[in-house]
Design a protein around this motif. Structure first.
Motif, PDB file in Angstrom:
ATOM      1  N   GLU A 222       0.824  -1.206   0.000  1.00 49.86           N
ATOM      2  CA  GLU A 222       0.000   0.000   0.000  1.00 49.86           C
ATOM      3  C   GLU A 222       0.861   1.260   0.000  1.00 49.86           C
ATOM      4  OE1 GLU A 222      -2.871  -0.252   3.139  1.00 49.86           O
ATOM      5  OE2 GLU A 222      -3.926  -1.946   2.230  1.00 49.86           O
ATOM      6  N   LEU A 223       1.932   1.237  -0.772  1.00 50.77           N
ATOM      7  CA  LEU A 223       2.813   2.391  -0.932  1.00 50.77           C
ATOM      8  C   LEU A 223       2.644   2.979  -2.321  1.00 50.77           C
ATOM      9  CD1 LEU A 223       5.933   0.798   0.719  1.00 50.77           C
ATOM     10  CD2 LEU A 223       4.953   2.962   1.471  1.00 50.77           C
ATOM     11  N   SER A 224       2.900   4.259  -2.459  1.00 53.01           N
ATOM     12  CA  SER A 224       2.858   4.916  -3.759  1.00 53.01           C
ATOM     13  C   SER A 224       4.243   4.907  -4.391  1.00 53.01           C
ATOM     14  CB  SER A 224       2.394   6.364  -3.617  1.00 53.01           C
ATOM     15  OG  SER A 224       3.369   7.120  -2.907  1.00 53.01           O
ATOM     16  N   ALA A 225       4.293   5.214  -5.683  1.00 51.70           N
ATOM     17  CA  ALA A 225       5.580   5.299  -6.363  1.00 51.70           C
ATOM     18  C   ALA A 225       6.440   6.400  -5.756  1.00 51.70           C
ATOM     19  CB  ALA A 225       5.370   5.555  -7.855  1.00 51.70           C
ATOM     20  N   GLU A 226       5.808   7.481  -5.316  1.00 47.17           N
ATOM     21  CA  GLU A 226       6.564   8.583  -4.707  1.00 47.17           C
ATOM     22  C   GLU A 226       7.186   8.156  -3.379  1.00 47.17           C
ATOM     23  OE1 GLU A 226       3.836  10.082  -7.678  1.00 47.17           O
ATOM     24  OE2 GLU A 226       3.517   8.769  -5.933  1.00 47.17           O
ATOM     25  N   SER A 227       6.445   7.362  -2.608  1.00 44.73           N
ATOM     26  CA  SER A 227       6.986   6.872  -1.340  1.00 44.73           C
ATOM     27  C   SER A 227       8.133   5.900  -1.574  1.00 44.73           C
ATOM     28  CB  SER A 227       5.884   6.183  -0.533  1.00 44.73           C
ATOM     29  OG  SER A 227       4.890   7.112  -0.145  1.00 44.73           O
ATOM     30  N   ILE A 228       7.987   5.058  -2.592  1.00 47.50           N
ATOM     31  CA  ILE A 228       9.067   4.121  -2.918  1.00 47.50           C
ATOM     32  C   ILE A 228      10.341   4.887  -3.249  1.00 47.50           C
ATOM     33  CG2 ILE A 228       9.853   2.429  -4.623  1.00 47.50           C
ATOM     34  CD1 ILE A 228       7.942   1.252  -2.614  1.00 47.50           C
ATOM     35  N   ALA A 229      10.218   5.991  -3.990  1.00 50.08           N
ATOM     36  CA  ALA A 229      11.388   6.789  -4.350  1.00 50.08           C
ATOM     37  C   ALA A 229      12.091   7.320  -3.102  1.00 50.08           C
ATOM     38  CB  ALA A 229      10.973   7.942  -5.266  1.00 50.08           C
ATOM     39  N   GLN A 230      11.318   7.770  -2.125  1.00 45.59           N
ATOM     40  CA  GLN A 230      11.926   8.262  -0.890  1.00 45.59           C
ATOM     41  C   GLN A 230      12.614   7.136  -0.124  1.00 45.59           C
ATOM     42  OE1 GLN A 230       9.485  10.912   1.557  1.00 45.59           O
ATOM     43  NE2 GLN A 230       8.117  11.246  -0.184  1.00 45.59           N
ATOM     44  N   LEU A 231      11.981   5.969  -0.113  1.00 46.42           N
ATOM     45  CA  LEU A 231      12.564   4.839   0.608  1.00 46.42           C
ATOM     46  C   LEU A 231      13.840   4.340  -0.049  1.00 46.42           C
ATOM     47  CD1 LEU A 231       9.300   2.929   1.550  1.00 46.42           C
ATOM     48  CD2 LEU A 231      10.908   4.019   3.134  1.00 46.42           C
ATOM     49  N   ARG A 232      13.914   4.451  -1.370  1.00 42.90           N
ATOM     50  CA  ARG A 232      15.146   4.055  -2.060  1.00 42.90           C
ATOM     51  C   ARG A 232      16.327   4.871  -1.555  1.00 42.90           C
ATOM     52  NH1 ARG A 232      14.482   1.731  -7.589  1.00 42.90           N
ATOM     53  NH2 ARG A 232      12.304   1.091  -7.790  1.00 42.90           N
ATOM     54  N   SER A 233      16.130   6.161  -1.432  1.00 39.98           N
ATOM     55  CA  SER A 233      17.202   7.029  -0.935  1.00 39.98           C
ATOM     56  C   SER A 233      17.559   6.677   0.503  1.00 39.98           C
ATOM     57  CB  SER A 233      16.769   8.499  -1.030  1.00 39.98           C
ATOM     58  OG  SER A 233      16.540   8.871  -2.371  1.00 39.98           O
ATOM     59  N   LEU A 234      16.547   6.378   1.323  1.00 44.99           N
ATOM     60  CA  LEU A 234      16.800   6.021   2.718  1.00 44.99           C
ATOM     61  C   LEU A 234      17.592   4.725   2.817  1.00 44.99           C
ATOM     62  CD1 LEU A 234      16.331   6.496   5.740  1.00 44.99           C
ATOM     63  CD2 LEU A 234      14.150   5.271   5.503  1.00 44.99           C
ATOM     64  N   VAL A 235      17.216   3.718   2.020  1.00 51.45           N
ATOM     65  CA  VAL A 235      17.916   2.440   2.034  1.00 51.45           C
ATOM     66  C   VAL A 235      19.387   2.631   1.659  1.00 51.45           C
ATOM     67  CG1 VAL A 235      18.112   0.202   0.879  1.00 51.45           C
ATOM     68  CG2 VAL A 235      15.873   1.014   1.649  1.00 51.45           C
ATOM     69  N   SER A 236      19.636   3.393   0.594  1.00 53.26           N
ATOM     70  CA  SER A 236      21.016   3.624   0.160  1.00 53.26           C
ATOM     71  C   SER A 236      21.836   4.319   1.243  1.00 53.26           C
ATOM     72  CB  SER A 236      21.029   4.452  -1.128  1.00 53.26           C
ATOM     73  OG  SER A 236      20.444   3.741  -2.186  1.00 53.26           O
ATOM     74  N   ALA A 237      21.235   5.309   1.896  1.00 53.25           N
ATOM     75  CA  ALA A 237      21.948   6.033   2.947  1.00 53.25           C
ATOM     76  C   ALA A 237      22.254   5.124   4.131  1.00 53.25           C
ATOM     77  CB  ALA A 237      21.122   7.237   3.398  1.00 53.25           C
ATOM     78  N   LYS A 238      21.296   4.306   4.528  1.00 49.84           N
ATOM     79  CA  LYS A 238      21.520   3.404   5.653  1.00 49.84           C
ATOM     80  C   LYS A 238      22.592   2.369   5.334  1.00 49.84           C
ATOM     81  CE  LYS A 238      18.569   5.140   8.529  1.00 49.84           C
ATOM     82  NZ  LYS A 238      19.061   5.829   9.765  1.00 49.84           N
ATOM     83  N   TRP A 239      22.613   1.897   4.082  1.00 48.84           N
ATOM     84  CA  TRP A 239      23.633   0.920   3.708  1.00 48.84           C
ATOM     85  C   TRP A 239      25.025   1.540   3.748  1.00 48.84           C
ATOM     86  CZ3 TRP A 239      24.902  -3.755   3.913  1.00 48.84           C
ATOM     87  CH2 TRP A 239      25.939  -4.281   3.130  1.00 48.84           C
ATOM     88  N   ARG A 240      25.132   2.803   3.346  1.00 44.51           N
ATOM     89  CA  ARG A 240      26.437   3.474   3.432  1.00 44.51           C
ATOM     90  C   ARG A 240      26.893   3.554   4.883  1.00 44.51           C
ATOM     91  NH1 ARG A 240      24.214   6.606  -0.837  1.00 44.51           N
ATOM     92  NH2 ARG A 240      23.432   8.177   0.620  1.00 44.51           N
ATOM     93  N   ASN A 241      25.966   3.787   5.804  1.00 46.01           N
ATOM     94  CA  ASN A 241      26.323   3.818   7.225  1.00 46.01           C
ATOM     95  C   ASN A 241      26.790   2.447   7.706  1.00 46.01           C
ATOM     96  OD1 ASN A 241      25.572   6.509   7.348  1.00 46.01           O
ATOM     97  ND2 ASN A 241      23.505   6.080   8.111  1.00 46.01           N
ATOM     98  N   VAL A 242      26.105   1.410   7.250  1.00 44.15           N
ATOM     99  CA  VAL A 242      26.470   0.054   7.653  1.00 44.15           C
ATOM    100  C   VAL A 242      27.874  -0.302   7.175  1.00 44.15           C
ATOM    101  CG1 VAL A 242      25.948  -2.394   7.307  1.00 44.15           C
ATOM    102  CG2 VAL A 242      24.095  -0.793   7.801  1.00 44.15           C
ATOM    103  N   THR A 243      28.154  -0.034   5.903  1.00 50.16           N
ATOM    104  CA  THR A 243      29.470  -0.389   5.375  1.00 50.16           C
ATOM    105  C   THR A 243      30.570   0.452   6.005  1.00 50.16           C
ATOM    106  OG1 THR A 243      29.155   1.126   3.497  1.00 50.16           O
ATOM    107  CG2 THR A 243      28.541  -1.179   3.169  1.00 50.16           C
ATOM    108  N   ALA A 244      30.268   1.715   6.309  1.00 48.31           N
ATOM    109  CA  ALA A 244      31.273   2.567   6.940  1.00 48.31           C
ATOM    110  C   ALA A 244      31.673   2.026   8.304  1.00 48.31           C
ATOM    111  CB  ALA A 244      30.739   3.988   7.077  1.00 48.31           C
ATOM    112  N   ALA A 245      30.734   1.364   8.994  1.00 46.39           N
ATOM    113  CA  ALA A 245      31.051   0.779  10.294  1.00 46.39           C
ATOM    114  C   ALA A 245      31.652  -0.618  10.172  1.00 46.39           C
ATOM    115  CB  ALA A 245      29.777   0.715  11.154  1.00 46.39           C
ATOM    116  N   LEU A 246      31.150  -1.408   9.217  1.00 43.31           N
ATOM    117  CA  LEU A 246      31.562  -2.802   9.116  1.00 43.31           C
ATOM    118  C   LEU A 246      32.961  -2.976   8.538  1.00 43.31           C
ATOM    119  CD1 LEU A 246      28.480  -4.915   7.939  1.00 43.31           C
ATOM    120  CD2 LEU A 246      29.808  -5.172  10.035  1.00 43.31           C
ATOM    121  N   VAL A 247      33.261  -2.299   7.448  1.00 45.76           N
ATOM    122  CA  VAL A 247      34.517  -2.559   6.744  1.00 45.76           C
ATOM    123  C   VAL A 247      35.737  -2.324   7.645  1.00 45.76           C
ATOM    124  CG1 VAL A 247      35.996  -1.855   4.824  1.00 45.76           C
ATOM    125  CG2 VAL A 247      33.553  -2.223   4.446  1.00 45.76           C
ATOM    126  N   PRO A 248      35.852  -1.178   8.340  1.00 50.57           N
ATOM    127  CA  PRO A 248      37.020  -1.022   9.233  1.00 50.57           C
ATOM    128  C   PRO A 248      37.046  -2.067  10.348  1.00 50.57           C
ATOM    129  CG  PRO A 248      35.972   1.104   8.817  1.00 50.57           C
ATOM    130  CD  PRO A 248      35.039   0.057   8.287  1.00 50.57           C
TER     131      PRO A 248
END
Length: 302
Positions: A222-248
């Motif tokens: 029950e999400l709109s295409a506009e909401s999906i677009a916002q969530l895509r950006s959120l997912v990418s940002a969170k993954w960058r945080n995860v890798t920044a902590a995990l790799v070192p």
């Protein structure tokens, strides 16, 4: 075409019917994307079938590791449903050669996540191509001495992941994820590595009836295409945080293991994925802009 009920009826009576139905539904969900990939790339069914037979034989071998050689063919044939002649042929197939370490992906991960190679804003630094410290050359040599830094630079340039300023003789990243666009072979390699390990983790959890591997997901509809677009950006940002902590942290643990003389025979893959579709699955998702996939190279060393 045989219905799911017909297929379940053909399952041996020793298999629970309810579990068989659930298993066949799972196989269907897994097989369809694989079939789409094969059809889109012109890979015929007979080739995929041959690979599946080989996988069944390998799985049966793993299920009965203590069998003496003179009994192995019969047991594998019974376990898989393949005839003895086919099993004999498949057991004589040599194992594939070991895969080469994806050095370019490992270098990308270091550059994107090592604090020493980040600027004040937390972005990967623009590096001089040569130099004893904080240069592309020193970064490449910290990853491997087996490949010349120039060769690694050429590979990143070829994949469209970095640019070389010839006037300043400096190198900079132009992507925030190791996604080698235009390199189908490498993308297929990431598909097999990432999906293969994810599926192996899920199967191991089912077979062990426990939580041997971490595997969690979030689902919503029950999400709109506009909401999906916002969530895509959120997912990418969170993954960058995860890798920044995990790799070192992973690199530090590898070094600790080395210094302690521990047996370093284990590997790790940590991933994240997202997928969007229509709720009824009958229409392709609305075009809401490109999703930056998870950096496939960030766990390459482990």
């Amino acid at each position: 075409m045989r219905s799911p009920a017909d297929i379940v009826d053909s399952v041996p009576p020793t298999v629970d019917t309810t579990q068989a139905e659930a298993l066949l539904q799972a196989v269907d969900r897994i097989a369809l994307p694989l079939a789409r990939l094969a059809v889109s790339k012109g890979l015929p069914f007979a080739v995929v079938e041959a690979q599946l037979k080989q996988a069944f034989v390998q799985a049966a071998r793993e299920a009965h590791p203590q069998l003496p050689p003179h009994r192995a063919v019969s047991r594998i044939a019974t376990t898989t449903g393949l005839n003895r002649r086919e099993v004999t042929r498949l057991t004589q197939v040599s194992a594939p050669p070991p895969q080469r370490r994806p050095v370019a992906a490992e270098l990308f991960a270091h550059w994107a996540n090592d604090p020493a190679y980040k600027d004040a804003d937390g972005r990967p630094c623009v590096l001089p191509r040569q130099g004893a410290t904080l240069s592309f050359e020193s970064l490449a040599q910290s990853v491997t001495r087996d490949v010349h830094p120039r060769s690694l630079l050429d590979e990143l340039l070829r994949l469209g992941l970095a640019v070389h300023n010839t006037e300043l003789d400096s190198v900079s990243l132009v992507q925030d994820a190791f996604v080698p666009r235009g390199d189908v072979e490498r993308m297929l390699g990431f598909l097999s590595d990432n999906v293969g390990d994810h599926l192996s983790a899920a199967v191991a959890n089912v077979l062990s009836d426990g939580r041997e591997h971490f595997e969690q997901a979030v689902f919503a509809d029950e999400l709109s295409a506009e909401s999906i677009a916002q969530l895509r950006s959120l997912v990418s940002a969170k993954w960058r945080n995860v890798t920044a902590a995990l790799v070192p942290a992973i690199e530090a643990l590898i070094e600790q293991d080395r210094e302690a003389g521990r047996l370093q025979d284990r590997r790790l893959r940590v991933g994240l994925y997202s997928y969007t579709d229509s709720m009824d699955g009958t229409a392709p998702p609305a075009p809401v802009g490109p999703l930056t996939p998870a950096p496939a190279g960030n766990d390459s060393k482990t």
